[in-house]
Design an enzyme around this catalytic site. Sequence first.
Site, PDB file in Angstrom:
ATOM      1  N   HIS A 302       0.856  -1.180   0.000  1.00  0.00           N
ATOM      2  CA  HIS A 302       0.000   0.000   0.000  1.00  0.00           C
ATOM      3  C   HIS A 302       0.892   1.229   0.000  1.00  0.00           C
ATOM      4  CE1 HIS A 302      -3.148   2.833   1.107  1.00  0.00           C
ATOM      5  NE2 HIS A 302      -3.979   1.917   0.664  1.00  0.00           N
ATOM      6  N   ASP A 359      -7.880  -5.239   0.081  1.00  0.00           N
ATOM      7  CA  ASP A 359      -8.389  -6.099  -0.984  1.00  0.00           C
ATOM      8  C   ASP A 359      -8.014  -7.565  -0.809  1.00  0.00           C
ATOM      9  OD1 ASP A 359      -9.707  -4.163  -2.487  1.00  0.00           O
ATOM     10  OD2 ASP A 359      -7.796  -3.416  -3.230  1.00  0.00           O
TER      11      ASP A 359
HETATM   12  N1  ACO Z   1       4.039  -7.809  -4.803  1.00  0.00           N
HETATM   13  C1  ACO Z   1       5.374  -7.868  -4.991  1.00  0.00           C
HETATM   14  N2  ACO Z   1       6.192  -6.785  -4.943  1.00  0.00           N
HETATM   15  C2  ACO Z   1       5.614  -5.600  -4.695  1.00  0.00           C
HETATM   16  C3  ACO Z   1       4.229  -5.476  -4.490  1.00  0.00           C
HETATM   17  C4  ACO Z   1       3.435  -6.643  -4.538  1.00  0.00           C
HETATM   18  N3  ACO Z   1       2.125  -6.580  -4.338  1.00  0.00           N
HETATM   19  N4  ACO Z   1       3.922  -4.173  -4.256  1.00  0.00           N
HETATM   20  C5  ACO Z   1       5.073  -3.509  -4.326  1.00  0.00           C
HETATM   21  N5  ACO Z   1       6.104  -4.360  -4.588  1.00  0.00           N
HETATM   22  C6  ACO Z   1       7.530  -4.026  -4.663  1.00  0.00           C
HETATM   23  C7  ACO Z   1       7.840  -3.307  -5.964  1.00  0.00           C
HETATM   24  O1  ACO Z   1       8.202  -4.209  -6.981  1.00  0.00           O
HETATM   25  C8  ACO Z   1       8.977  -2.421  -5.517  1.00  0.00           C
HETATM   26  O2  ACO Z   1      10.129  -3.228  -5.403  1.00  0.00           O
HETATM   27  P1  ACO Z   1      11.605  -2.611  -5.696  1.00  0.00           P
HETATM   28  O3  ACO Z   1      11.832  -1.628  -4.592  1.00  0.00           O
HETATM   29  O4  ACO Z   1      12.510  -3.801  -5.658  1.00  0.00           O
HETATM   30  O5  ACO Z   1      11.520  -1.970  -7.047  1.00  0.00           O
HETATM   31  C9  ACO Z   1       8.592  -2.002  -4.092  1.00  0.00           C
HETATM   32  O6  ACO Z   1       7.791  -3.088  -3.614  1.00  0.00           O
HETATM   33  C10 ACO Z   1       7.795  -0.698  -4.035  1.00  0.00           C
HETATM   34  O7  ACO Z   1       6.676  -0.813  -4.921  1.00  0.00           O
HETATM   35  P2  ACO Z   1       5.935   0.385  -5.620  1.00  0.00           P
HETATM   36  O8  ACO Z   1       5.143  -0.131  -6.783  1.00  0.00           O
HETATM   37  O9  ACO Z   1       6.905   1.494  -5.867  1.00  0.00           O
HETATM   38  O10 ACO Z   1       4.957   0.850  -4.459  1.00  0.00           O
HETATM   39  P3  ACO Z   1       3.767   1.859  -4.644  1.00  0.00           P
HETATM   40  O11 ACO Z   1       3.577   2.525  -3.331  1.00  0.00           O
HETATM   41  O12 ACO Z   1       3.963   2.718  -5.834  1.00  0.00           O
HETATM   42  O13 ACO Z   1       2.522   0.914  -4.995  1.00  0.00           O
HETATM   43  C11 ACO Z   1       0.671  -0.506  -4.776  1.00  0.00           C
HETATM   44  C12 ACO Z   1       1.526   0.573  -4.092  1.00  0.00           C
HETATM   45  C13 ACO Z   1       0.169   0.006  -6.140  1.00  0.00           C
HETATM   46  C14 ACO Z   1      -0.563  -0.768  -3.885  1.00  0.00           C
HETATM   47  C15 ACO Z   1       1.518  -1.799  -4.959  1.00  0.00           C
HETATM   48  O14 ACO Z   1       1.952  -2.261  -3.701  1.00  0.00           O
HETATM   49  C16 ACO Z   1       0.753  -2.885  -5.704  1.00  0.00           C
HETATM   50  O15 ACO Z   1       0.750  -2.888  -6.931  1.00  0.00           O
HETATM   51  N6  ACO Z   1       0.096  -3.824  -4.945  1.00  0.00           N
HETATM   52  C17 ACO Z   1      -0.706  -4.848  -5.582  1.00  0.00           C
HETATM   53  C18 ACO Z   1      -2.027  -4.257  -6.053  1.00  0.00           C
HETATM   54  C19 ACO Z   1      -2.986  -3.984  -4.924  1.00  0.00           C
HETATM   55  O16 ACO Z   1      -3.183  -4.804  -4.037  1.00  0.00           O
HETATM   56  N7  ACO Z   1      -3.638  -2.802  -4.982  1.00  0.00           N
HETATM   57  C20 ACO Z   1      -4.648  -2.395  -4.000  1.00  0.00           C
HETATM   58  C21 ACO Z   1      -4.174  -1.231  -3.186  1.00  0.00           C
HETATM   59  S1  ACO Z   1      -5.335  -0.848  -1.916  1.00  0.00           S
HETATM   60  C22 ACO Z   1      -6.530  -0.010  -2.706  1.00  0.00           C
HETATM   61  O17 ACO Z   1      -6.387   0.602  -3.722  1.00  0.00           O
HETATM   62  C23 ACO Z   1      -7.853  -0.035  -2.093  1.00  0.00           C
END
Ligand code: ACO
Length: 469
Positions: A302, A359
């Site tokens: 998140h 979620d």
């Molecule tokens: N699985 C594996 N790796 C992940 C995940 C995940 N779910 N989420 C983030 N990471 C990793 C990224 O690859 C990145 O790794 P790195 O540092 O080696 O490059 C690091 O964690 C940071 O990730 P970002 O994408 O920069 O984090 P951001 O804050 O931009 O994204 C988000 C947040 C979009 C929620 C992301 O965690 C994600 O895509 N999660 C899965 C989708 C999801 O569950 N969305 C619902 C969010 S809650 C809502 O909207 C109600």
Amino acid sequence: MTKATLNYGGVETELDVAIGTEGEKGVDMGKFRARTGMVTLDEGYANTGSCKSAITYLDGERGILRYRGYPIEELAARSRFVEVAYLLTYGELPTPKQLDSFSGLLNSSSLIHEDMRHFFLAFPNYAHPMGLLTTMVASLATFYPVPDEMDEEVEGQVIANLVSQVRTIAAFSYKKFIGEPAVYPSHRLRFVENFLNMMFSSPVSNYQQDPDVVKAIDTFLILHADHEQNCSTSTVRMVGSSLANVYAVISSGIAALWGKRHGGANQEVISMLASILDSGDDGRRFIEEAKNKKVRLMGFGHRVYKTFDPRAMILKSLCHKLLSKPGMGNPMFDIALRLEEAALKDEYFLSRNLYPNVDFYSGLILKAAGIPYDMFTVLFAIGRTPGWLANWREMRHSENSRIARPRQIYVGPALRNYIPLDKRSPSQTNVGNARDQSTSGSGRFSSKRLVPMPPSETNTLGEQGSEFA
Ligand code: ACO
């Protein structure tokens, strides 16, 4: 300290610091460009406060979420969604009289104009219900014109229309897709019961309400009702700042919510759990693939919560309760528990502060409640509508409301000479590249499917739960 000093090239600029109720600090950049000629750059807005708001407080480090000062745990345990919608919109919990009159207004506003039902017939039967919801909510603007000057009563009516009609449109969309006649809202039923009745009763069978299912859906809606300046709420504020029609404003929020990085994630979680189950993996292989960036562990991570998401904790215990009822068990729940356990021990997830988000368990609850897969994000939209409206209303009444207009840092070509048409070669344009990209999509709604699809290929709504049974 209420001032911050920025030093650039030896020149110091003093900036005001705004301090929130809970002591959170924000450097006020409002006059920054005028004073320095520079802008701030913050892609994804992770460090940008876009407004001052009195609606929702969240502290991602400590896993705190409060609506108007009330902890989410208490609201989920003791309130109903309609009460929470009132609280978010008007700032206080309603008195019994206020709640009665708000509920009455929602009830009397629940029908959509009969002519709008013709619209449903025109949509292809494979259309995603979020596409329908976006379109139908925007088209409410043509049936319920909003005057330029809105007094409190008109504003209250507009809010009631949207909270109530988003739910009616959602249920009608589902009925259209399964080829059953629409079931009208009833004054005799409460908000959630009314929705379930519109979804699942028919001229030949009455829907039997299960209080545990009603409670689960009501809690789901409360937990999704607002979440500070997330992507869809920021979209609502962005579009609303132009003083666009409020129905178009909420429609834009629904469109933003649809994305799988946002509200669309609850569908993706079920899809992920189903594919793990089908492959015979106990979750370990999937975790390795997530660590190798081949897949994302949906429902994890998140932008704001960095220790735990309080909504996920509430839903996890609700999941335990609902899925232990006879006939409601689901092997995907065991996979989810195992995935969570494994990820929470794994250095990759721990070092990146990746925890289950709202979620992760919500899809399982919706599935147990009989909500079809493609309707999951629609349910999220029903829940989030009061939060969007509360933000829209707050902005509308704010003295500092201005059109939202961020800046950018331009990184394209510098000034160059115009090339006449007959002198241009492919290498000087990006047209070929653009075409390559447009055909490389993947997934159910990929760009390969820019032509109409045969209905049988995609309609999962009619086969309730069968796609991932
Ligand atoms: N699985 C594996 N790796 C992940 C995940 C995940 N779910 N989420 C983030 N990471 C990793 C990224 O690859 C990145 O790794 P790195 O540092 O080696 O490059 C690091 O964690 C940071 O990730 P970002 O994408 O920069 O984090 P951001 O804050 O931009 O994204 C988000 C947040 C979009 C929620 C992301 O965690 C994600 O895509 N999660 C899965 C989708 C999801 O569950 N969305 C619902 C969010 S809650 C809502 O909207 C109600």
